[in-house]
Design a protein around this motif. Structure first.
Motif, PDB file in Angstrom:
ATOM      1  N   VAL A 137      20.878   7.900  45.701  1.00 46.67           N
ATOM      2  CA  VAL A 137      19.979   8.356  45.334  1.00 46.67           C
ATOM      3  C   VAL A 137      18.770   6.793  44.749  1.00 46.67           C
ATOM      4  N   ASN A 138      19.240   5.976  45.040  1.00 43.30           N
ATOM      5  CA  ASN A 138      18.699   4.679  44.757  1.00 43.30           C
ATOM      6  C   ASN A 138      17.053   5.348  45.402  1.00 43.30           C
ATOM      7  N   ASP A 139      16.749   5.374  46.187  1.00 46.08           N
ATOM      8  CA  ASP A 139      15.492   6.138  46.826  1.00 46.08           C
ATOM      9  C   ASP A 139      14.386   7.504  46.327  1.00 46.08           C
ATOM     10  N   VAL A 140      15.185   8.007  45.946  1.00 44.99           N
ATOM     11  CA  VAL A 140      14.990   9.645  46.373  1.00 44.99           C
ATOM     12  C   VAL A 140      14.866   9.392  44.284  1.00 44.99           C
ATOM     13  N   PRO A 141      12.816   9.708  44.172  1.00 41.57           N
ATOM     14  CA  PRO A 141      12.414  10.111  43.332  1.00 41.57           C
ATOM     15  C   PRO A 141      12.783  10.979  42.566  1.00 41.57           C
ATOM     16  N   PRO A 142      12.459  11.044  41.146  1.00 41.24           N
ATOM     17  CA  PRO A 142      12.978  11.115  40.148  1.00 41.24           C
ATOM     18  C   PRO A 142      13.755  13.111  40.230  1.00 41.24           C
ATOM     19  N   LYS A 143      12.165  13.735  40.386  1.00 42.20           N
ATOM     20  CA  LYS A 143      12.425  15.265  40.669  1.00 42.20           C
ATOM     21  C   LYS A 143      13.021  15.786  41.569  1.00 42.20           C
ATOM     22  N   ASP A 144      13.131  15.040  42.512  1.00 44.43           N
ATOM     23  CA  ASP A 144      14.261  15.652  43.636  1.00 44.43           C
ATOM     24  C   ASP A 144      15.684  15.110  43.181  1.00 44.43           C
ATOM     25  N   ARG A 145      16.062  14.246  41.950  1.00 41.87           N
ATOM     26  CA  ARG A 145      17.497  14.347  41.963  1.00 41.87           C
ATOM     27  C   ARG A 145      18.349  15.059  41.189  1.00 41.87           C
ATOM     28  N   ASP A 146      17.244  16.176  40.863  1.00 44.21           N
ATOM     29  CA  ASP A 146      18.220  17.573  40.523  1.00 44.21           C
ATOM     30  C   ASP A 146      19.279  17.239  39.008  1.00 44.21           C
ATOM     31  N   ILE A 147      18.893  16.612  38.534  1.00 43.71           N
ATOM     32  CA  ILE A 147      19.238  16.001  36.609  1.00 43.71           C
ATOM     33  C   ILE A 147      18.371  16.334  35.764  1.00 43.71           C
ATOM     34  N   ALA A 148      18.252  16.960  34.764  1.00 45.13           N
ATOM     35  CA  ALA A 148      17.523  17.292  33.746  1.00 45.13           C
ATOM     36  C   ALA A 148      17.904  15.607  32.486  1.00 45.13           C
ATOM     37  N   MET A 149      16.657  15.974  31.972  1.00 45.79           N
ATOM     38  CA  MET A 149      16.703  15.063  31.056  1.00 45.79           C
ATOM     39  C   MET A 149      16.307  15.293  29.664  1.00 45.79           C
ATOM     40  N   VAL A 150      16.274  15.024  28.329  1.00 46.07           N
ATOM     41  CA  VAL A 150      16.066  15.093  26.869  1.00 46.07           C
ATOM     42  C   VAL A 150      16.186  14.087  26.226  1.00 46.07           C
ATOM     43  N   PHE A 151      14.621  14.271  25.820  1.00 46.96           N
ATOM     44  CA  PHE A 151      15.140  12.775  25.607  1.00 46.96           C
ATOM     45  C   PHE A 151      14.579  13.189  23.801  1.00 46.96           C
ATOM     46  N   GLN A 152      15.010  11.817  22.832  1.00 49.19           N
ATOM     47  CA  GLN A 152      14.674  11.721  21.602  1.00 49.19           C
ATOM     48  C   GLN A 152      13.272  12.321  20.327  1.00 49.19           C
ATOM     49  N   ASN A 153      11.542  11.581  21.616  1.00 48.63           N
ATOM     50  CA  ASN A 153      11.450  12.694  20.977  1.00 48.63           C
ATOM     51  C   ASN A 153      11.124  14.490  21.933  1.00 48.63           C
ATOM     52  N   TYR A 154      10.787  15.503  21.614  1.00 48.15           N
ATOM     53  CA  TYR A 154      11.147  16.648  22.266  1.00 48.15           C
ATOM     54  C   TYR A 154      10.108  16.832  23.221  1.00 48.15           C
ATOM     55  N   ALA A 155       9.131  15.906  23.370  1.00 49.51           N
ATOM     56  CA  ALA A 155       7.915  15.873  24.420  1.00 49.51           C
ATOM     57  C   ALA A 155       7.515  17.832  24.841  1.00 49.51           C
ATOM     58  N   LEU A 156       7.460  18.891  23.805  1.00 45.58           N
ATOM     59  CA  LEU A 156       7.365  20.157  23.903  1.00 45.58           C
ATOM     60  C   LEU A 156       5.580  20.358  24.603  1.00 45.58           C
ATOM     61  N   TYR A 157       5.262  21.053  24.506  1.00 49.32           N
ATOM     62  CA  TYR A 157       3.576  21.380  24.466  1.00 49.32           C
ATOM     63  C   TYR A 157       3.143  22.036  23.604  1.00 49.32           C
ATOM     64  N   PRO A 158       2.149  21.673  22.769  1.00 50.20           N
ATOM     65  CA  PRO A 158       2.250  22.383  21.337  1.00 50.20           C
ATOM     66  C   PRO A 158       1.395  23.383  21.761  1.00 50.20           C
TER      67      PRO A 158
ATOM     68  N   ARG B 114      17.039  22.236  20.356  1.00 48.87           N
ATOM     69  CA  ARG B 114      17.290  23.459  21.106  1.00 48.87           C
ATOM     70  C   ARG B 114      16.462  23.835  21.917  1.00 48.87           C
ATOM     71  N   VAL B 115      14.860  23.704  21.848  1.00 47.35           N
ATOM     72  CA  VAL B 115      14.191  24.323  22.797  1.00 47.35           C
ATOM     73  C   VAL B 115      14.313  23.312  23.876  1.00 47.35           C
ATOM     74  N   ALA B 116      14.465  21.936  23.457  1.00 45.78           N
ATOM     75  CA  ALA B 116      14.406  20.394  24.411  1.00 45.78           C
ATOM     76  C   ALA B 116      15.683  20.947  24.974  1.00 45.78           C
ATOM     77  N   MET B 117      16.858  21.054  24.554  1.00 45.85           N
ATOM     78  CA  MET B 117      17.615  20.960  25.260  1.00 45.85           C
ATOM     79  C   MET B 117      17.752  23.048  26.512  1.00 45.85           C
ATOM     80  N   GLY B 118      16.995  24.182  25.840  1.00 43.22           N
ATOM     81  CA  GLY B 118      17.099  25.175  26.238  1.00 43.22           C
ATOM     82  C   GLY B 118      16.309  24.949  28.139  1.00 43.22           C
ATOM     83  N   ARG B 119      14.632  23.424  27.871  1.00 39.23           N
ATOM     84  CA  ARG B 119      14.587  23.923  28.577  1.00 39.23           C
ATOM     85  C   ARG B 119      14.423  22.595  29.917  1.00 39.23           C
ATOM     86  N   ALA B 120      15.544  22.584  29.711  1.00 39.35           N
ATOM     87  CA  ALA B 120      17.266  21.672  30.441  1.00 39.35           C
ATOM     88  C   ALA B 120      17.623  22.723  31.639  1.00 39.35           C
TER      89      ALA B 120
END
Length: 366
Positions: free
Chosen positions: A67-88, A141-147
């Protein structure tokens, strides 16, 4: 299958090598934790797997596909970050379903996935709330649920518990482990907290200076470290490293530390250590739980000795005692009933059945 394979992966920022040609294979459905101090390359490695950082050299494969040249959206991964990054401005349901709505997944399937993830995470009653109405643990937990709703090949966690208080971190560790047992997805988790690594992982990857020091199960790393760095990083309080000499004796080998205290090496380790007899620059590695108060019924390999204690730390269920040996601070774990006192001598017991012999120059554990 969603195995993840890194082959001679390098990340270079100008003249700085952040990751120095690492190899790592993560099996399908395995929970692997990358752990190490700040600047060791663990988060950079995770971001390269996610596609958020370009690799300078080497290959990364997910599910057998490079996947060296595969963009993130096409790698079929889900990421949970340190900051929750939820839409308020969105509800929990809307936050969790946002990625699926962008992909135009049918509404009925979206609702089904969100409800299933909410049930797994025990946040069903929160679906109509907005992030400002949630606690830190609930937002995580919501951030995990989104993943989870994305049903990805691989989950990536980037220090997801760092913003929580100590009590909530312990609770959320348990929750993450429960979730992985229910949703058996390949997971790569980054943390600087070795307790998180030990409690969560199927295997732990200890990184230092852009390199992998050792990979193994939590028990392997704890009981059979290969380097001084791993021995000192894994375990709390950390392993003691006591300057020592190793010499031949009439009936085997003996380790001598400051004050002329001599510990006979257990017979089971004599063959392993005899080639190092007479060498300098050695350290005796003993974990605090293997230095206890003296008791009547000792076993072979357990040796009593006496020292003057410097510091006492009552912890309730145990008392940590500290003393000096040739400039090294040594920690032991004793029973509170042993009545240890700072500034007073105390008879302790060293369990040499769990000793490690370490080269002070190379850091190799023999």
């Amino acid at each position: 299958m969603a195995e993840v394979n890194l082959r001679q992966v390098v990340k270079k920022y100008d003249d700085t090598l952040a990751v120095r040609g690492i190899d790592l294979s993560i099996a399908d459905k395995e929970f692997v934790v990358l752990v190490g101090p700040s600047g060791c390359g663990k988060s950079t490695t995770l971001r390269m797997i996610a596609g958020l950082e370009e690799i300078s050299d080497g290959d990364i494969a997910i599910g057998g596909l490079v996947v060296n040249d595969v963009p993130p959206k096409d790698r079929d991964i889900a990421m949970v970050f340190q900051n929750y990054a939820l839409y308020p401005h969105m509800t929990v349901h809307e936050n969790m379903s946002f990625g699926l709505r962008l992909k135009r997944v049918p509404k009925a399937e979206i609702d089904s996935r969100v409800e299933n993830a909410a049930r797994i995470l025990d946040i069903t009653e929160l679906l109509q709330r907005k992030p400002k109405q949630l606690s830190g643990g609930q937002r995580q937990r919501v951030a995990m649920g989104r993943a989870i709703v994305r049903d990805p090949k691989v989950f990536l966690f980037d220090e997801p518990l760092s913003n929580l208080d100590a009590k909530l971190r312990v609770q959320m560790r348990t929750e993450i482990k429960k979730v992985h047992q229910k949703v058996r997805t390949t997971t790569v988790y980054v943390t600087h907290d070795q307790v998180e690594a030990m409690t969560l992982a199927d295997r732990v990857v200890v990184m230092n200076g852009g390199l992998i020091e050792q990979v193994g199960t939590p028990n392997e790393l704890y009981h059979h470290p290969k380097t001084r760095f791993v021995a000192g990083f894994i375990g709390s309080p950390a392993m003691n490293f006591i300057p020592c000499s190793l010499d031949k004796a009439a009936d085997g080998l003996v380790v001598t530390i400051a004050g002329g205290i001599r510990f006979p090496v257990p017979a089971a380790r004599t063959e392993r250590y005899k080639q190092y007899a007479g060498r300098g620059n050695l350290r005796l590695g003993l974990r605090p739980e293997h230095i206890t108060e003296e008791h009547r019924n000792t076993e072979p390999g357990q040796v009593p000795f006496e020292v003057t204690l410097e510091v006492i730390e009552p912890m309730g269920m145990e008392t940590l005692v500290y003393f000096q040996s040739d400039g090294a601070e040594v920690c032991g774990r004793t029973n509170p009933a042993a009545n240890a006192e700072a500034g007073k001598p105390m008879r302790l017991l060293a369990d040499l059945n769990h000793m490690h012999l370490i080269d002070d120059e190379t850091g190799v554990v023999y």
